[in-house]
Design an enzyme around this catalytic site. Sequence first.
Site, PDB file in Angstrom:
ATOM      1  N   ASP A 155      48.111  36.322  31.705  1.00  0.00           N
ATOM      2  CA  ASP A 155      47.702  37.079  30.527  1.00  0.00           C
ATOM      3  C   ASP A 155      46.201  37.057  30.278  1.00  0.00           C
ATOM      4  OD1 ASP A 155      50.382  37.583  30.046  1.00  0.00           O
ATOM      5  OD2 ASP A 155      50.607  35.773  28.839  1.00  0.00           O
ATOM      6  N   CYS A 156      45.496  36.129  30.901  1.00  0.00           N
ATOM      7  CA  CYS A 156      44.056  36.063  30.677  1.00  0.00           C
ATOM      8  C   CYS A 156      43.374  35.449  31.886  1.00  0.00           C
ATOM      9  CB  CYS A 156      43.720  35.279  29.407  1.00  0.00           C
ATOM     10  SG  CYS A 156      43.941  33.500  29.580  1.00  0.00           S
ATOM     11  N   ASP A 201      20.254  63.334  46.580  1.00  0.00           N
ATOM     12  CA  ASP A 201      20.121  64.117  47.800  1.00  0.00           C
ATOM     13  C   ASP A 201      20.393  65.570  47.411  1.00  0.00           C
ATOM     14  OD1 ASP A 201      20.078  64.767  50.615  1.00  0.00           O
ATOM     15  OD2 ASP A 201      22.261  64.910  50.478  1.00  0.00           O
ATOM     16  N   ASP A 260      43.713  31.629  17.664  1.00  0.00           N
ATOM     17  CA  ASP A 260      43.628  31.656  19.126  1.00  0.00           C
ATOM     18  C   ASP A 260      44.334  32.882  19.705  1.00  0.00           C
ATOM     19  OD1 ASP A 260      43.437  30.868  21.862  1.00  0.00           O
ATOM     20  OD2 ASP A 260      45.507  30.154  21.705  1.00  0.00           O
TER      21      ASP A 260
END
Length: 736
Positions: free
Chosen positions: A23-24, A430, A713
């Site tokens: 997940d992280c 270019d 968190d």
Amino acid sequence: MASLNTEPTGKSDYCEWTVTGMDCGSCTAKIKNALGRMPGVSDIEIGLMTERLRLRLAPGGPSPEAIEATVRGLGFGIAAHKSQAEPNPPAIHEDHHDHGTGHQHDDPQERGLPWYNTGKGRLVLVSGLLLAAAWIVDHSVSAQFGNWAFIAACLIGLVPVARRAFAALRLGQPFTIESLMTIAAIGAIAINASEEAALVVFLFAVGEVLEGVAAGKARDSIRALANLVPKTALLLVDGATREVPADSLAVGQTVLVRPGDRVPADGEIIAGTSGIDESPVTGESLPRTRGPGEAVFAGSINTEAVLQLRVTKAAADNTIARIIRLVEDAEEARAPTERFIDRFSRWYMPAIVLLAAAVALLPPLAFAQAWDTWIYRGLALLLIGCPCALVISVPASIASALSSGARRGLLMKGGVVMEATAGVTHVAFDKTGTLTHGRPQVTDVVDLGASGENRILAVAATVEAGSSHPLAQAILKRAAQAGAALLPGSNAKVLPGRGVAATVDGAEAWVASPRHAAEAGVLDEPSLSRAAALEQEGKTVAVVYHADGSLGLIAMRDELRADAVEAMRQLRGMGIGAVILTGDNPRTAAAIAGILGVDYRAEMLPEQKLEAIRELGRSGSVMMIGDGINDAPALKQAAVGVAMGSGTDVALETADAAVLRDRVTDIPAKIRLARAAMANIRQNITLALGLKAVFLITSVFGITGLWIAILADTGATVLVTLNALRLLRFDPEQEA
């Protein structure tokens, strides 16, 4: 794209798996740290968004089964698929470090299931039911029985978390969120905060589900790329068709594509004319009419008539496969910002643990404060210390931006390229095939030696026979139309920035620019004047000559792309300077530059383009756009090299990025996308660090407690991921 690959090398093997439940960024670091401790394991690469694990196993080292057991022991799902050779090992290796987090994880078989049918979902339901039952007991029976009910709810919900904490501890990883959760929950029970301990376990489970759902949404758009190519194809053999797996098609085979079908492979039309909808591959909204001799992408849709295609790329090398590989490999090419966050997180977690210990111990020991109060606050700090949101802040944004760009044909090889693109101050173009269509047509054939037009075309076509350059193709096409047959030829070679030479009918022959023909002494003043007059009309002139004199002039004109002027306006509006670097003559270059309102440098050799990029780089960051072999050195030198989708394979492999739609306006769009990604990253880092700082302070002063800490968190991780997902809806074609 997930499979177990083994490549016998005599020394070691590369192996590849799909790993689910990450997940992280800390999840990938956790796996890498564990596998890195195993002898015989090296070159470990883990992709968070692509869920890919790739590593090298030395002879006598652990078996693939041992690798899988280790990963499963950490709580992740892992699956090996059918073996497939991987001839080229990955080119980029980055160090990943454990940041002290981990999660409840799912099996590969759970992918696509509703959340409540996954392992994470079941933990949420069980924890929630236990918590609800404890509340009922607490309010309907007695507080004492309620306390025991909360303890039971907490411990039952904590069992899978504690099991993963001990597994990580055995592998030398003490600082994981599982271990912190276990300590916090048991500590809360010890100080008679059992209700809050049970609530924290439940909220942790909820947060895990939310993180998994958010990360899954980011992956869905990447997985969707692989579904663009149909699983089967109609193979045409001796006038009869049979259905075969699309991934079994070989170069040179012929397939039938019916109206409404997706094209099963990159190919060239050999019969039929139809509208081709390339929007699934490049984002081009309007179907384009394609006929014999024209290329089509795998995954595009045939809208009108039956087509016969000759397969030009194997399944592993078609456009969709290359895009998927770019997105997969991009995770290894991490942005400088991401590497900084990685280094920061290495000491962040231990520092938080020390701070939590100090908060829990110093006030009671030094100032005779209440142990329960300060242990509680220390436990809250432990939960806030998890750096999940911070670690995922960069890769989530990069993955979303890469996916958003890929849907529009804007490809970038990783976070390093994206960060460099966001900082571009100069763009060098270019001309032929980049600002122009790259499909010039012969407008004039001037006989200088009484050889006749067909002889001039025949010699020129023989010299250019092996070239894919647009000017060469124009000459070959005109020769075919005029009925000028190729002559016996050999020893063809490209003279970079000058022209092409070959042996034709036993004599050396050249096709070169007027400047180089004059330097060779084969072009007199009247002929030079005639070439100059043609160049004044915005035409490119090639001189066909032998060692003893010139045969004739071939003039060609290539029209500007319709969106070139608009692209230059957009770049100016973004504060970015533009310049044309071309090997063409000054008059043609001046005519093009005048229309576009930009500077130009003409008659440039590859090494001169390289030096021009270096010079521009002294005053800023340079992006180079090109499509030919001659552009490869400049593409490599530039901070960001971008290949046009119709360009050569050399340019596409050398470049850092590509635009598949051949739109010049895709260049400012690419820069806008990169700038949006970097702005999103800054928002994520601010959000992650800001929430941590606020709740660290409030926890120390006792304003917030354990359940707020776990919400801070997991909530921050979810918010950061959702913010990154906004990039999936970002339209880089819209000016700010």
